[in-house]
Design an enzyme around this catalytic site. Structure first.
Site, short mmCIF file in Angstrom:
data_model
loop_
_atom_site.label_atom_id
_atom_site.label_comp_id
_atom_site.label_asym_id
_atom_site.label_seq_id
_atom_site.Cartn_x
_atom_site.Cartn_y
_atom_site.Cartn_z
N TYR A 250 -21.25 26.70 -35.92
CA TYR A 250 -21.97 26.45 -34.67
C TYR A 250 -21.23 25.36 -33.87
CZ TYR A 250 -25.56 24.82 -31.45
OH TYR A 250 -26.24 24.42 -30.33
N GLU B 271 -34.24 25.12 -28.62
CA GLU B 271 -34.25 23.65 -28.55
C GLU B 271 -35.69 23.14 -28.63
OE1 GLU B 271 -31.86 21.54 -28.79
OE2 GLU B 271 -30.10 22.76 -28.38
N TRP C 281 -31.71 20.89 -36.63
CA TRP C 281 -31.12 22.03 -35.94
C TRP C 281 -30.66 23.08 -36.94
CZ3 TRP C 281 -31.60 24.43 -31.71
CH2 TRP C 281 -30.66 25.38 -31.29
#
Length: 189
Positions: A25, A47, A55
């Site tokens: 990522y 988000e 995350w």
């Protein structure tokens, strides 16, 4: 879980985890300019779901989120009903937080009323600046993310505070917060 093999590349500290997914990522998505209504709506939604969580948790569930939220198709999600909320609350593959699920639906309804979501979001991107030397130089929010959050809330969006807006700006290349020593080349918008 074992750490990914050392490939000799210097990365931002947060990307040096025990996860190939996190490292990939960082290397291929984070901080890369992202445009387009659906990709930005997806990232905004993820988000919001990430708020208060890792995350990495969201990345691991991303495909489940895409399936559960109809590929983040704005018009489809905007038509979701209480029945869809119940379906999503029962879906073990996503983060089952009623407030965040309902916010995603409300955000789809708000986004459906915007002619160009990409243009709106990118209008808050600050002028390029030098990359931070270390993590202490990376802000949690900025005047631009505060203005973005204010405008989105005015338009009916939820779970888009200044910190979430700044994370969105980082993730989509509106700001370049890769550290100076990071191998990822500075990107142009």
């Amino acid at each position: 879980m074992s750490a990914p093999p050392d490939d000799g590349l210097v990365r931002c500290g947060w990307a040096n985890s025990a996860s190939d997914l996190y490292r990939d990522y960082h290397d291929h998505e984070w901080g890369r300019p992202l445009h387009g209504r659906l990709p930005l709506f997806e990232r905004m939604s993820l988000e919001a779901f990430q708020s208060g969580l890792s995350w990495l948790t969201i990345l691991r569930k991303r495909e489940n989120f895409r399936r559960a939220f109809s590929g983040f198709d704005i018009e489809t999600v905007a038509r979701y009903t209480e029945r869809d909320v119940a379906r999503l609350m029962a879906d073990q593959g996503i983060v089952r937080n009623r407030a965040k699920i309902e916010a995603t639906i409300a955000n789809a309804r708000a986004a459906a009323d915007i002619e160009d979501l990409s243009e709106l979001l990118w209008s808050f991107a600050p002028a390029p600046r030098p990359r931070p030397a270390d993590p202490s130089e990376v802000p949690a929010l900025t005047a631009e993310s505060t203005a973005m959050a204010r405008e989105l809330k005015r338009r009916g969006f939820r779970f888009v505070g200044p910190t979430t807006a700044y994370a969105l700006m980082q993730a989509t290349g509106m700001v370049d917060d890769h550290l100076r020593g990071c191998w990822v080349p500075p990107l142009t918008r």
